[in-house]
Design an enzyme around this catalytic site. Structure first.
Site, PDB file in Angstrom:
ATOM      1  N   GLU A 179       0.851  -1.192   0.000  1.00  0.00           N
ATOM      2  CA  GLU A 179       0.000   0.000   0.000  1.00  0.00           C
ATOM      3  C   GLU A 179       0.892   1.250   0.000  1.00  0.00           C
ATOM      4  O   GLU A 179       1.917   1.282   0.682  1.00  0.00           O
ATOM      5  CB  GLU A 179      -0.865  -0.005   1.273  1.00  0.00           C
ATOM      6  CG  GLU A 179      -1.868   1.126   1.354  1.00  0.00           C
ATOM      7  CD  GLU A 179      -2.635   1.131   2.683  1.00  0.00           C
ATOM      8  OE1 GLU A 179      -2.112   0.606   3.685  1.00  0.00           O
ATOM      9  OE2 GLU A 179      -3.758   1.658   2.711  1.00  0.00           O
ATOM     10  N   LYS A 234     -10.489   0.542  -1.267  1.00  0.00           N
ATOM     11  CA  LYS A 234     -10.423   0.258   0.178  1.00  0.00           C
ATOM     12  C   LYS A 234     -11.680   0.754   0.896  1.00  0.00           C
ATOM     13  O   LYS A 234     -12.091   1.894   0.716  1.00  0.00           O
ATOM     14  CB  LYS A 234      -9.177   0.924   0.766  1.00  0.00           C
ATOM     15  CG  LYS A 234      -8.923   0.625   2.226  1.00  0.00           C
ATOM     16  CD  LYS A 234      -7.627   1.311   2.667  1.00  0.00           C
ATOM     17  CE  LYS A 234      -7.263   1.026   4.104  1.00  0.00           C
ATOM     18  NZ  LYS A 234      -6.015   1.744   4.478  1.00  0.00           N
ATOM     19  N   CYS A 280      -4.830  -3.337   4.065  1.00  0.00           N
ATOM     20  CA  CYS A 280      -4.420  -2.830   5.381  1.00  0.00           C
ATOM     21  C   CYS A 280      -5.501  -2.958   6.463  1.00  0.00           C
ATOM     22  O   CYS A 280      -5.850  -4.054   6.868  1.00  0.00           O
ATOM     23  CB  CYS A 280      -3.926  -1.397   5.244  1.00  0.00           C
ATOM     24  SG  CYS A 280      -2.804  -0.952   6.581  1.00  0.00           S
TER      25      CYS A 280
END
Ligand SMILES: *[C@@H]1O[C@H](CO)[C@@H](O)[C@H](O)[C@H]1NC(C)=O
Ligand SMILES: *[C@@H]1O[C@H](CO)[C@@H](O)[C@H](O)[C@H]1NC(C)=O
Ligand SMILES: *[C@@H]1O[C@H](CO)[C@@H](O)[C@H](O)[C@H]1NC(C)=O
Ligand SMILES: *[C@@H]1O[C@H](CO)[C@@H](O)[C@H](O)[C@H]1NC(C)=O
Ligand SMILES: *[C@@H]1O[C@H](CO)[C@@H](O)[C@H](O)[C@H]1NC(C)=O
Length: 520
Positions: free
Chosen positions: A83, A182, A215
């Site tokens: 990321e 995300k 993440c």
């Protein structure tokens, strides 16, 4: 007659074709992840020109190119990069903008390498596509997507566009095959929006089914858990910029535990930035870790390559289901020992000390009782261990409901130090069995040894929910933990739109860190 025989011929042909396809499917494949030391832009407080932005992104992609070539030479089928690996972090909505590209829905069937003009200016997608194509390898990267919107859309941000933290996948021909926005943004990621609904981004290959998330997503039910339980994804592609938090949320520790708990492969590529405690990447499987990397010292990136099963939940043997509360609820509860309370990453645990060389201990909080049976080879006089239980809503940097049973080394022999970060241990455990009366089926088994090392092959989870040591090798334990997530008790997903002067860093940024900077 003629019709019938021609259709049975067709049928025979289809059978032969299917048999052929089946032998083409691979039981195993080679995976690669690259931990990248991102080159940060010099300026993130003011917008730069698109040319300057591209120059910086090309510097990062030069390094990624080298890793992709090396991985391909070692026979890797797929490589995951971290990321924020292409442009770094610490942006505002305005200053990230020159780094963004419009990323189309993969349904458009596009190879940017051979058709670079089709969707306007897309130099980053073109370069990633060409890297995949010229090295015949799937490339997974994280970049920024922009989508114009109109004021009639009530959610449309004031600047007239959505900006997404996005994972993209190019197949070995360079075709865009997956795009994921995300969903669970870390609270300081104010340069990005999250999609209205969690996206279930998957694609199929001859070496299994793949899914994507990013993440902070790994702590939540959607889309991460749904990809495994409803879409039967075999391997998760997981770019991250993960800031390590001892004792339970260090990257290698938690990400490998998630792979074990969910019975899926996880290819985790972390950003490398020791100053922000960002390190720890791995190729994780349901039986633990095939390869991992943790380096809090050097400033260098690192490539990992390993061969793993394509369908880990039923190869080499089908994994039996685990009932995480079975042992703990049936075992004759030991009388509860003397307890005290201590904070571990802002959560108020009930703790009890390990006072003997070998013992049975029980500690309870709310509906969770944790049992530990252990035998130590030697306990150093200057080291203190506790058994802890926590059953409650974690509320710092995100709200999520936890049920945790943990055996833990304290920072010192002082009871107040239990839960403080500690990285080494000299006491050895010959045996441990940890279990708890969990109300959730989602429990992630963690073992972290002295020096921040994983313990592949040194522990296992039994069908009845016990996490037990194996192979009789004494282990210098930092923590042995059953990290349970009770998703049904989470508050609803909310957009955190409060304007803030806190600097915008990515992912797991600690209050601790902010206090170091003197911001809070
Ligand atoms: C983040 O950017 C600000 C300027 O907007 C700068 O003052 C600060 O030093 C940067 N922080 C980091 C950690 O790079
Ligand atoms: C797990 O085991 C406990 C205790 O034996 C039992 O009460 C419970 O129903 C089991 N849960 C499942 C999902 O089978
Ligand atoms: C905890 O309780 C058990 C059962 O009462 C007892 O055998 C054990 O010695 C106790 N341990 C400590 C450290 O108090
Ligand atoms: C702990 O309990 C188990 C099971 O009840 C028993 O077999 C074992 O001897 C006990 N260990 C100690 C040190 O008391
Ligand atoms: C990094 O981790 C160490 C040990 O866990 C801690 O003392 C330090 O404050 C952390 N640094 C940051 C920037 O969070």
């Amino acid at each position: 007659m003629a019709l019938a025989s021609s259709s049975s011929l067709q049928l025979a042909f289809i059978f032969i074709l299917l048999a052929g396809l089946r032998t083409l499917a691979l039981d195993k494949y080679t995976a690669a992840v690259y931990e990248h030391a991102v080159i940060q832009p010099e300026v993130t407080g003011k917008p730069v020109s698109p040319e300057e932005a591209l120059k910086l992104m090309n510097q990062n992609m030069d390094i990624l190119e080298d890793a992709i070539q090396k991985a391909a030479k070692q026979g890797a089928h797929i490589i995951v990069t971290p990321e924020d690996a292409i442009y770094g972090f610490n942006f505002t909505r305005e200053t990230i903008y020159p780094y963004l590209e419009d990323i189309p829905d993969p349904q458009v069937n596009w190879i940017p390498c051979t058709d670079p003009e089709r969707f306007g200016s897309t130099p980053v997608q073109k370069r990633l596509s060409c890297l995949a194509r010229s090295n015949s390898i799937y490339v997974v990267a994280n970049m920024g997507d922009k989508k114009n919107c109109h004021y009639i859309d009530p959610k449309c941000p004031r600047d007239g566009r959505y900006q997404y933290n996005t994972n993209v996948v190019f197949d070995s021909e360079g075709k865009l095959v997956a795009r994921y926005h995300k969903f669970n943004l870390f609270k300081v990621e104010r340069q990005f929006d999250f999609p209205k609904e969690p996206e279930l981004a998957t694609f199929d290959t001859a070496f299994g089914k793949f899914g994507l998330f990013t993440c902070f997503d790994i702590l939540f039910h959607d889309p991460a858990v749904t990809l495994v339980t409803q879409l039967s994804v075999d391997t998760m592609l997981f770019p991250t910029a993960w800031m390590n938090v001892l004792p339970h949320l260090t990257a290698i520790e938690f990400h490998s535990a998630w792979a074990m708990g969910m019975r899926a492969n996880v290819l985790a590529a972390n950003t490398h930035n020791p100053m922000f405690n960002m390190t720890g990447s791995g190729i994780y499987t349901p039986s633990g870790s095939e390869a991992y990397h943790y380096d809090a010292e050097s400033m260098n990136g690192h490539l990992l390559v390993a061969e793993i099963y394509s369908h880990p939940s039923h190869f080499p043997t089908p994994l039996p289901p685990v009932n995480w509360s079975s042992y703990a609820t049936t075992v004759e509860g030991f009388p509860e020992n003397h307890t005290f309370s201590g904070f571990i990453f802002h959560d108020d645990f009930t703790l009890s000390t390990l006072g003997k060389k070998a013992d049975n201990l029980t500690v309870c909080q709310k509906s969770l009782c944790c049992h530990l049976n252990y035998r130590m080879m030697e306990q150093q006089e200057d080291e203190l261990y506790v058994l802890g239980a926590f059953d409650g809503l974690h509320e710092v940097e995100g709200q999520y409901y936890l049920q945790i049973c943990t055996l833990l080394k304290c920072g010192s022999t002082n009871l107040q130090s239990c839960g403080q970060a500690t990285t080494t241990a000299e006491s050895y455990f010959d045996f441990y069995s940890l279990s708890g009366t969990f109300g959730t089926n989602y429990v992630f088994p963690e073992v972290l040894l002295s020096g921040i090392r994983l313990a592949p092959g040194l522990f296992q989870v039994l069908k009845d929910g016990q996490l037990v040591s194996q192979n009789d090798i004494p282990q210098s334990v930092l923590t042995v933990t059953l990290f349970g997530r009770w998703y049904e008790k989470d508050p609803p997903h909310i957009q955190n739109k409060v304007e803030s002067t806190i600097q915008q860093l990515s992912c797991l940024i600690l209050l601790l860190f902010q206090s170091v900077l003197g911001i809070i």
